[in-house]
Write a protein that holds these residues in place. Structure first.
Motif, PDB file in Angstrom:
ATOM      1  N   HIS A 128      97.671   8.656  47.737  1.00  0.00           N
ATOM      2  CA  HIS A 128      97.011   6.998  47.591  1.00  0.00           C
ATOM      3  C   HIS A 128      96.542   6.522  48.814  1.00  0.00           C
ATOM      4  O   HIS A 128      97.596   6.510  49.703  1.00  0.00           O
ATOM      5  CB  HIS A 128      98.082   6.205  46.680  1.00  0.00           C
TER       6      HIS A 128
ATOM      7  N   THR B  17      94.442   3.814  45.805  1.00  0.00           N
ATOM      8  CA  THR B  17      93.431   4.507  45.107  1.00  0.00           C
ATOM      9  C   THR B  17      93.598   6.223  45.586  1.00  0.00           C
ATOM     10  O   THR B  17      94.089   6.327  46.590  1.00  0.00           O
ATOM     11  CB  THR B  17      92.127   4.387  45.655  1.00  0.00           C
ATOM     12  N   PRO B  18      93.660   6.692  44.221  1.00  0.00           N
ATOM     13  CA  PRO B  18      93.984   8.203  44.452  1.00  0.00           C
ATOM     14  C   PRO B  18      92.649   8.768  45.306  1.00  0.00           C
ATOM     15  O   PRO B  18      91.638   8.731  44.940  1.00  0.00           O
ATOM     16  CB  PRO B  18      93.924   9.041  43.180  1.00  0.00           C
TER      17      PRO B  18
ATOM     18  N   ALA C 136      98.642   6.737  39.419  1.00  0.00           N
ATOM     19  CA  ALA C 136      97.664   5.669  39.752  1.00  0.00           C
ATOM     20  C   ALA C 136      96.800   5.244  38.390  1.00  0.00           C
ATOM     21  O   ALA C 136      96.586   3.914  38.271  1.00  0.00           O
ATOM     22  CB  ALA C 136      96.616   6.205  40.664  1.00  0.00           C
TER      23      ALA C 136
END
Length: 153
Positions: free
Chosen positions: A50, A54-55, A110
């Motif tokens: 992450h 956000t991945p 996520a």
């Protein structure tokens, strides 16, 4: 060049070439080997971390891109979603060989953080590109649904 970032909640300064993929910084420089090398071209998802929540694929995200960012790896992911995902993964025996699982867990965490009650389509979209050579996709989807139910309480 010194790059400042936050890694698993800890402020860090990494002195390395800013064009070095984060994957190699994590694994080789910092010894965080939970993030796996799979394909090296951001197609398999084994290296998912992450970046500011956000991945992203760490094999194609460079150290310089992480200046000032908050990075979380499988070793540091701590949230209700992560706890629910891990419990569901264990309860449903999701892993077979296990190699892809850290990337799968990071992507699933996520997803549940952003979408607490995902549909099958939401799961398919979020998990797209996370390849499992053992083809445990049905168990992965079931575990994400189970984790969502656990989060509802």
């Amino acid at each position: 060049m010194a790059i400042s970032l936050t890694l698993n909640g800890e402020a860090r300064v990494i002195d390395a070439d800013p064009q070095t993929p984060l994957l190699w910084i994590l694994r080789d420089t910092l010894g965080l080997t939970g993030t796996k090398f799979g394909c090296g071209v951001a197609q398999c998802g084994a290296c998912t971390i992450h970046l500011d929540g956000t991945p992203v694929r760490s094999c194609q995200t460079f150290l310089g891109d992480a200046e000032g960012a908050n990075i979380t790896t499988i070793e540091g992911v701590e949230s209700p979603a992560a706890t629910a995902i891990r419990a569901a993964w264990t309860e449903l025996d999701v892993p077979q060989c296990g190699y892809c699982q850290s990337g799968q867990i990071m992507a699933a965490t996520a997803l549940l953080t952003e979408t607490p009650k995902p549909t099958d389509d939401d799961i398919d979209a979020a998990m797209d590109g996370n390849v499992c050579r053992c083809a445990t996709y049905a168990r992965i989807r079931s575990a994400i649904h189970l984790a969502a139910e656990k989060l509802e309480g």
